[in-house]
Design a protein around this motif. Structure first.
Motif, PDB file in Angstrom:
ATOM      1  N   GLN A 197       8.868 -19.226  -7.594  1.00 17.31           N
ATOM      2  CA  GLN A 197       9.000 -18.480  -6.343  1.00 17.31           C
ATOM      3  C   GLN A 197       7.954 -18.982  -5.347  1.00 17.31           C
ATOM      4  N   ARG A 198       8.422 -19.712  -4.366  1.00 14.84           N
ATOM      5  CA  ARG A 198       7.535 -20.266  -3.338  1.00 14.84           C
ATOM      6  C   ARG A 198       7.725 -19.434  -2.070  1.00 14.84           C
ATOM      7  N   VAL A 199       7.096 -18.260  -2.058  1.00  9.11           N
ATOM      8  CA  VAL A 199       7.344 -17.256  -1.017  1.00  9.11           C
ATOM      9  C   VAL A 199       6.217 -17.259   0.015  1.00  9.11           C
ATOM     10  N   ILE A 200       6.596 -17.233   1.275  1.00 13.16           N
ATOM     11  CA  ILE A 200       5.665 -17.337   2.401  1.00 13.16           C
ATOM     12  C   ILE A 200       5.599 -15.998   3.145  1.00 13.16           C
ATOM     13  N   PRO A 201       4.394 -15.537   3.523  1.00 13.02           N
ATOM     14  CA  PRO A 201       4.257 -14.253   4.242  1.00 13.02           C
ATOM     15  C   PRO A 201       4.450 -14.418   5.749  1.00 13.02           C
ATOM     16  N   ARG A 202       5.616 -14.849   6.162  1.00 16.46           N
ATOM     17  CA  ARG A 202       5.859 -15.189   7.562  1.00 16.46           C
ATOM     18  C   ARG A 202       5.582 -14.023   8.496  1.00 16.46           C
ATOM     19  N   ARG A 203       6.124 -12.855   8.196  1.00 13.67           N
ATOM     20  CA  ARG A 203       5.994 -11.720   9.117  1.00 13.67           C
ATOM     21  C   ARG A 203       4.565 -11.190   9.141  1.00 13.67           C
ATOM     22  N   LEU A 204       3.882 -11.245   8.001  1.00 15.72           N
ATOM     23  CA  LEU A 204       2.494 -10.803   7.952  1.00 15.72           C
ATOM     24  C   LEU A 204       1.626 -11.684   8.851  1.00 15.72           C
ATOM     25  N   LEU A 205       1.810 -12.995   8.749  1.00 17.81           N
ATOM     26  CA  LEU A 205       1.046 -13.928   9.578  1.00 17.81           C
ATOM     27  C   LEU A 205       1.394 -13.768  11.060  1.00 17.81           C
ATOM     28  N   ASP A 206       2.682 -13.636  11.362  1.00 16.53           N
ATOM     29  CA  ASP A 206       3.117 -13.505  12.756  1.00 16.53           C
ATOM     30  C   ASP A 206       2.585 -12.224  13.401  1.00 16.53           C
ATOM     31  N   SER A 207       2.291 -11.215  12.583  1.00 16.37           N
ATOM     32  CA  SER A 207       1.782  -9.947  13.128  1.00 16.37           C
ATOM     33  C   SER A 207       0.270  -9.956  13.305  1.00 16.37           C
ATOM     34  N   GLY A 208      -0.370 -11.086  12.997  1.00 23.64           N
ATOM     35  CA  GLY A 208      -1.800 -11.219  13.245  1.00 23.64           C
ATOM     36  C   GLY A 208      -2.699 -10.935  12.060  1.00 23.64           C
ATOM     37  N   PHE A 209      -2.123 -10.795  10.862  1.00 30.79           N
ATOM     38  CA  PHE A 209      -2.954 -10.518   9.691  1.00 30.79           C
ATOM     39  C   PHE A 209      -3.761 -11.753   9.305  1.00 30.79           C
ATOM     40  N   SER A 210      -5.018 -11.542   8.932  1.00 31.77           N
ATOM     41  CA  SER A 210      -5.907 -12.633   8.536  1.00 31.77           C
ATOM     42  C   SER A 210      -6.308 -12.466   7.070  1.00 31.77           C
ATOM     43  N   PHE A 211      -6.092 -13.496   6.270  1.00 33.21           N
ATOM     44  CA  PHE A 211      -6.412 -13.441   4.844  1.00 33.21           C
ATOM     45  C   PHE A 211      -7.887 -13.750   4.602  1.00 33.21           C
ATOM     46  N   ARG A 212      -8.498 -12.999   3.702  1.00 33.56           N
ATOM     47  CA  ARG A 212      -9.868 -13.290   3.266  1.00 33.56           C
ATOM     48  C   ARG A 212      -9.874 -14.387   2.208  1.00 33.56           C
ATOM     49  N   HIS A 213      -8.805 -14.425   1.398  1.00 33.38           N
ATOM     50  CA  HIS A 213      -8.733 -15.363   0.276  1.00 33.38           C
ATOM     51  C   HIS A 213      -7.385 -16.090   0.300  1.00 33.38           C
ATOM     52  N   PRO A 214      -7.215 -16.986   1.257  1.00 31.99           N
ATOM     53  CA  PRO A 214      -5.912 -17.652   1.372  1.00 31.99           C
ATOM     54  C   PRO A 214      -5.625 -18.657   0.264  1.00 31.99           C
ATOM     55  N   ARG A 215      -6.655 -19.186  -0.399  1.00 32.33           N
ATOM     56  CA  ARG A 215      -6.460 -20.198  -1.433  1.00 32.33           C
ATOM     57  C   ARG A 215      -6.649 -19.591  -2.823  1.00 32.33           C
ATOM     58  N   ILE A 216      -5.993 -20.181  -3.815  1.00 33.22           N
ATOM     59  CA  ILE A 216      -6.032 -19.632  -5.157  1.00 33.22           C
ATOM     60  C   ILE A 216      -7.456 -19.618  -5.713  1.00 33.22           C
ATOM     61  N   VAL A 217      -8.247 -20.631  -5.431  1.00 33.15           N
ATOM     62  CA  VAL A 217      -9.615 -20.655  -5.953  1.00 33.15           C
ATOM     63  C   VAL A 217     -10.439 -19.506  -5.392  1.00 33.15           C
ATOM     64  N   GLU A 218     -10.225 -19.156  -4.134  1.00 34.48           N
ATOM     65  CA  GLU A 218     -10.950 -18.042  -3.520  1.00 34.48           C
ATOM     66  C   GLU A 218     -10.498 -16.712  -4.124  1.00 34.48           C
ATOM     67  N   ALA A 219      -9.182 -16.593  -4.382  1.00 32.38           N
ATOM     68  CA  ALA A 219      -8.663 -15.350  -4.953  1.00 32.38           C
ATOM     69  C   ALA A 219      -9.198 -15.127  -6.369  1.00 32.38           C
ATOM     70  N   ILE A 220      -9.245 -16.197  -7.148  1.00 28.40           N
ATOM     71  CA  ILE A 220      -9.748 -16.071  -8.529  1.00 28.40           C
ATOM     72  C   ILE A 220     -11.248 -15.796  -8.532  1.00 28.40           C
ATOM     73  N   ARG A 221     -11.986 -16.470  -7.676  1.00 32.62           N
ATOM     74  CA  ARG A 221     -13.430 -16.214  -7.604  1.00 32.62           C
ATOM     75  C   ARG A 221     -13.702 -14.779  -7.170  1.00 32.62           C
ATOM     76  N   ALA A 222     -12.914 -14.263  -6.242  1.00 34.98           N
ATOM     77  CA  ALA A 222     -13.107 -12.884  -5.797  1.00 34.98           C
ATOM     78  C   ALA A 222     -12.859 -11.902  -6.938  1.00 34.98           C
ATOM     79  N   ALA A 223     -11.904 -12.225  -7.789  1.00 34.63           N
ATOM     80  CA  ALA A 223     -11.579 -11.326  -8.898  1.00 34.63           C
ATOM     81  C   ALA A 223     -12.663 -11.318  -9.969  1.00 34.63           C
ATOM     82  N   VAL A 224     -13.315 -12.472 -10.188  1.00 35.01           N
ATOM     83  CA  VAL A 224     -14.318 -12.523 -11.265  1.00 35.01           C
ATOM     84  C   VAL A 224     -15.716 -12.229 -10.735  1.00 35.01           C
TER      85      VAL A 224
END
Length: 309
Positions: free
Chosen positions: A282-309
């Protein structure tokens, strides 16, 4: 605001309640998103209420104590049986479906009948709606896929029709794989990788559409606050990665070897029908979230995993 939440004891619900009440709390998975606290949170429970912030509902009997929801401006519906919690027997598949469809229908019907209904209804959904998308980048404009999970997601979202028909702004939070240390799919991966027993699943080429717990909570709050958002919104990070990439990053962040791939036949023996979704892409893109101005803190997988640990 006064905000009602179902599924408040689950991974997402617990973090969302904390965020709404305190603004920038910390817990087992670190700080969660959202910059404002002080909201009055009402938790819907299936038993007799034991605290002032609890309101009873019974999805199976289609009962909701709407008197306890008076004054609520928003409702977030997160309840549902865990998709990967048990082997997919016929009985458990029915429980997965009923826990979502009956709960959503009960809540949407009750909210629509209130003298003063809430302004917004954020209803949980999943990127399982799209089925296996292969390596095709897929946004909210894509049709439903084929199979058990897409059929469940379609029925799940259709069950919210009474709320939409009543003029309540209804948003479907189509969630991807939430990267968290203590819960969900990733909560099961971390212990295995920490033991040095982690590895790719199948050939590892399948795309995983992930989102950090921090970003998921912040995105839910964004859906509550953004008046022009309704309908489906994908809650995934901007760039999905393959299972092979996830495996490599997990090994790097945790400083463990990743030498034990799990062959597809073994997954099918262990998981039964659910293995098809684990091996699916599943290669799913958050098109509407991005278009509405949302900003990700952890856009990359390495950042998301580091944030979790």
């Amino acid at each position: 605001m006064r905000i009602a939440i179902t599924g408040s004891t689950g991974l997402i619900g617990t973090a969302l309640v904390r965020s709404l009440r305190t603004g920038d709390p910390s817990g087992a998975d670190g700080p969660t998103g959202g910059s404002g606290g002080g909201h009055d949170v009402v938790r819907l429970v299936r038993r007799a209420p034991r605290a002032a912030d609890e309101v009873r509902w019974d999805p199976g009997r289609q009962e909701v104590d709407t008197a306890g929801l008076a004054g609520c401006e928003a409702v977030v519906h997160l309840a549902g049986a865990g998709v990967g919690d048990h082997r997919w027997t016929a009985a458990y598949k029915q429980e997965i479906r009923d826990s979502r469809v009956l709960g959503t229908r009960a809540l949407a019907t009750a909210l629509a009948a209130m003298d003063t209904p809430p302004r917004v209804f954020v209803c949980g959904s999943a990127i399982g709606y799209y089925g296996d998308t292969g390596d095709r980048r897929t946004d909210e404009s894509a049709p439903a896929g084929h199979g058990f999970l897409p059929e469940v997601c379609v029925a799940w979202e259709d069950a919210a029709k009474p709320a939409r028909d009543a003029g309540i702004r209804t948003v479907f939070a189509r969630t991807g794989l939430v990267v968290a240390r203590s819960g969900g799919a990733w909560g099961r991966l971390f212990p295995v990788f920490r033991l040095g027993l982690g590895g790719r699943l199948g050939d590892g080429s399948q795309y995983w559409s992930f989102i950090s717990l921090d970003d998921h909570i912040a995105a839910l709050r964004h859906l509550l606050d953004t008046e022009d958002l309704s309908g489906p919104v994908n809650l995934t990070a901007p760039e999905p990665v393959t299972n092979r990439e996830v495996t490599a990053v997990m090994g790097k962040v945790l400083n463990r070897p990743t030498l034990f791939p799990v062959p597809a036949p073994v997954l099918r023996i262990a998981l039964g029908e659910f293995a098809g979704d684990v091996l699916g892409s599943q290669r799913v893109i958050p098109r509407r979230l991005l278009d509405s101005g949302f900003s990700f803190r952890h856009p990359r997988i390495v950042e998301a995993i580091r944030a979790a640990v």
